[in-house]
Design an enzyme around this catalytic site. Structure first.
Site, PDB file in Angstrom:
ATOM      1  N   GLU A 163       0.853  -1.192   0.000  1.00  0.00           N
ATOM      2  CA  GLU A 163       0.000   0.000   0.000  1.00  0.00           C
ATOM      3  C   GLU A 163       0.886   1.238   0.000  1.00  0.00           C
ATOM      4  O   GLU A 163       2.073   1.149   0.294  1.00  0.00           O
ATOM      5  CB  GLU A 163      -0.870   0.050   1.271  1.00  0.00           C
ATOM      6  CG  GLU A 163      -1.986  -0.956   1.303  1.00  0.00           C
ATOM      7  CD  GLU A 163      -2.790  -0.876   2.601  1.00  0.00           C
ATOM      8  OE1 GLU A 163      -2.533   0.050   3.408  1.00  0.00           O
ATOM      9  OE2 GLU A 163      -3.653  -1.732   2.807  1.00  0.00           O
ATOM     10  N   HIS A 193       6.907  18.519   9.257  1.00  0.00           N
ATOM     11  CA  HIS A 193       7.939  18.120   8.296  1.00  0.00           C
ATOM     12  C   HIS A 193       8.554  16.769   8.623  1.00  0.00           C
ATOM     13  O   HIS A 193       9.233  16.171   7.804  1.00  0.00           O
ATOM     14  CB  HIS A 193       9.055  19.170   8.292  1.00  0.00           C
ATOM     15  CG  HIS A 193       8.582  20.536   7.958  1.00  0.00           C
ATOM     16  ND1 HIS A 193       8.270  20.921   6.665  1.00  0.00           N
ATOM     17  CD2 HIS A 193       8.332  21.618   8.728  1.00  0.00           C
ATOM     18  CE1 HIS A 193       7.875  22.186   6.669  1.00  0.00           C
ATOM     19  NE2 HIS A 193       7.902  22.636   7.910  1.00  0.00           N
TER      20      HIS A 193
END
Lengths: 379, 290
Positions: B210, B248
């Site tokens: 996935e 981030h």
């Protein structure tokens, strides 16, 4: 679950991390009042669950309270990456001598929380990581012992030379561990961590993401969810115990299991269609879930046809069939349905649908091709 | 032949008297799995379905029945505790079906399981099955057939879809393993690939991945370096929308965007035949097996 910056600030400050005073406002007048209380130049920051706020115009410097009101008026209601801004954070503008980065994230590979710190912080930190990865120090932490004092100090020494600043940063890095573990976070990040011209170490911005699996045992954290900041159809889906993400296409999809749901969307695209959503009805299959799924999807005016793709394991296909029949009796679906089901209680499901004048397909590729064709005819 | 479960698998079901546990215990018994014990604290001394003794603790179950494998159906709040208990009782293979286990719990569970020499599969997984021999978990037995293709997958129902394609087309399976989709799992692609490579009963491997993370890229590198058997792979989520990503750290840690495209390229570069659709598995396997 993503937290807003103002909520993340509260969690950090509760652990003793130094952050500038500030306040959150829902109206320009409130923003003005906060700016007046703080005095001097302030920053008005959109509170929205999306990165890149600054570049989207959602972060503005204001020299005085009147300007803060003006900026807040423009930012409130603004759309950033499809989400509308309902709150702004007003904080004093800090004078910055240096910008660093401190992040703590749950890492799949080491199976531990990993610290990442860099003296090259700020908005371009990802570019720093990509171009000069040696400028980022990584430290996986053994969760049994937590972050040890010498580890915190070692990380802090990569940021500063001045021993007072090193000690302040080490304390903050240690406190971030507490924020992470006490709140079941999957991410806790300070960017930038700044030094001021007079030598203080301050956290200017914080992001915290809570592991969704913590929310059942932590109602205090679950209460931080801000539904006004989410797509309304996604909120309705969550309340109905469905996983739903709205997309821009016109083929509605109802699938059991996330992997199969993604593969179904991929197949819609493969055959030239555009999926209107991701929707996973999950493992247990009460008919009510199916009714709710159809209600949510049919609210989207773009949807021209709907595909059910159900592979029964735990999910009983007869439950799904009953849900489809119930829904079509309760309201007008208004668009054609293509139903593919196979697996547990399949024969019973086919009979239920047949009695209601509907047919079921057995093959996934055939069903997807059919629904794409129907969506094209209607478009 | 097979990996991880075989005719010697003696299973204890943790949470056997619960709603899910009792349903799937009956399914496993009907399939022929040697379900030798159940555990529900406070219900020790009872008998499940007239033939499976229920114990208060896993240690009791192991001592009395020689159970060597456990499957866990307890709710998320108790799942980590159930894994610790199984590992402490000397269980070799622990399969945790439970969805929703807090990830922080798993960071502490994993070193504990390793220190006891056990293998964990899951959590949040459908379990595994060696067709015709033993099924541990929730994979529907009727869609599987004995054979020589190994399958490892991060998904549940997508696994069923592919297994069903194989069986309908006369391609049987040695073992099918659902490793689970959570961030921290006990057994990953590489563990399964290594086991399939060593298994004399497996001729080829199907790998269902996935989007997200870098597990598939790491597995591709492992395939290139260590596998002599052909591998066919799929990545779900080619059309998944890009998230409104916060922070981030995710991008920094992986150095990767974790997209389907990136993963499919890694597969192709490692000599893995890449399926565009689940149905392609049949043609690609036939092609690779000659």
């Amino acid at each position: 679950m993503n937290l807003h910056e103002y909520q993340a600030r509260d969690l950090l400050r509760a652990q003793g991390i130094a952050m500038p005073d500030g306040g959150v406002a829902s109206t320009p007048e409130e923003a003005e009042a906060i700016a007046r209380r703080l005095g001097g130049t302030v920053v008005v920051k959109a509170q929205v669950h999306a990165g890149g706020r600054g570049k989207a115009g959602g972060v503005k410097l204001a020299k005085n309270a009147a300007e803060a009101k003006e900026h807040a008026g423009r930012i409130l209601g603004m759309q950033i990456k499809g989400l509308s801004v309902a709150k702004v954070l007003v904080v004093p503008a800090a004078e910055i001598a240096s910008e660093s980065y401190v992040g703590l994230i749950m890492d799949r590979e080491t199976q531990r929380p990993v610290y990442m710190v860099s003296a090259a912080g700020g908005v371009d930190i990802e570019e720093v990581a990509a171009r000069t990865p040696e400028k980022i120090t990584r430290l996986p932490v053994d969760p049994v012992y937590g972050l040890l004092p010498h580890q915190a100090l070692g990380l802090a020494f990569t940021l500063y030379q001045d021993i007072a600043q090193v000690r302040a940063a080490a304390r903050l890095i240690q406190e971030l561990w507490q924020v992470f573990t006490a709140n079941g976070a999957s991410l806790a990040e300070i960017n930038p961590l700044v030094t001021t011209p007079d030598g203080q170490v301050l956290a200017l911005d914080a992001k915290v993401v809570i592991d969704d699996n913590e929310l059942d045992r932590r109602p205090d954290l679950a209460a931080l969810r801000d539904e006004s900041a989410e797509e309304p159809s996604e909120v309705a889906a969550r309340q109905a115990n469905l996983t739903f993400i709205k997309l821009d296409g016109n083929v509605g999809c109802v699938v059991n299991g996330a992997g199969l749901a993604m593969a179904t969307m991929d197949l819609v695209k493969y055959y030239g269609g555009e999926p209107a959503n991701f929707l996973d009805i999950g493992g247990s299959s009460n008919p009510e879930k199916v009714v709710n799924a159809l209600r949510i999807i049919t609210r989207d005016p773009n949807v021209k046809a709907i595909l059910f793709n159900i592979f029964g394991g735990i999910t009983r296909t007869d439950d799904v069939a009953n849900g489809i029949v119930t829904a079509t009796r309760q309201f007008d679906v208004g668009v054609p349905l293509v139903i593919r089901l196979t697996g547990t209680n399949e024969q019973e499901a086919v009979r239920i649908l047949k009695d209601a004048g509907m047919t079921a397909l057995n093959d996934m590729d055939e069903a997807v091709q059919k629904v794409v064709a129907l969506s094209r005819e209607a478009a | 032949m097979s990996i991880f479960v075989n005719a010697g698998t003696r299973l204890v079901v943790q949470g056997i008297t619960g709603r899910d546990g009792s349903f799937h215990a009956r399914q496993m018994m009907a399939y022929g799995t040697q379900v030798v014990a159940g555990v529900t604290p406070g219900k020790g001394g009872q008998t499940f379905e007239g033939r499976v003794p229920v114990f208060n603790t896993v240690a009791d179950a192991v001592r009395e029945t020689g159970a060597n494998t456990s499957v866990i159906y307890v709710p998320p709040a108790g799942a980590a505790g159930a894994i610790y208990e199984a590992a402490d009782a000397g269980i070799d293979l622990i399969v945790c079906i439970t969805e929703g286990v807090p990830v922080l719990d798993m960071t502490r569970v994993m070193p504990y399981v390793r220190s006891r020499g056990a293998r964990l599969i899951g959590p949040n997984c459908p379990g595994l099955i060696t067709p015709g021999v033993s099924k541990v978990g929730i994979i529907p037995g009727n869609i599987c057939a004995p054979g020589r293709v190994g399958l490892v997958s991060r998904s549940g129902t997508l696994t069923y879809e592919v297994v069903n394609q194989l069986t309908k087309n006369g391609i049987g399976q040695s073992t099918c393993v659902g490793i689970g989709g959570d961030p921290i799992i006990g057994t990953n692609f590489i563990d399964c690939l290594r086991a399939f490579e060593a298994d004399a009963g497996t001729d080829a491997v199907v790998m269902m991945g996935e989007i997200g993370g870098t597990d598939e890229q790491n597995a591709a590198a492992f395939v290139k370096a260590h596998l002599t058997k052909p591998v066919v792979g799929f990545i779900a989520g080619q059309t998944a929308p890009k998230g409104r990503r916060m922070g981030h750290a995710g991008a920094i840690i992986s150095g990767s965007s974790g997209t389907a495209e990136e993963k499919m390229q890694a597969f192709a570069a490692a000599g893995i035949s890449v399926m565009k659709r689940p149905v392609d598995v049949v043609a690609l396997l036939r092609d690779r097996l000659g």
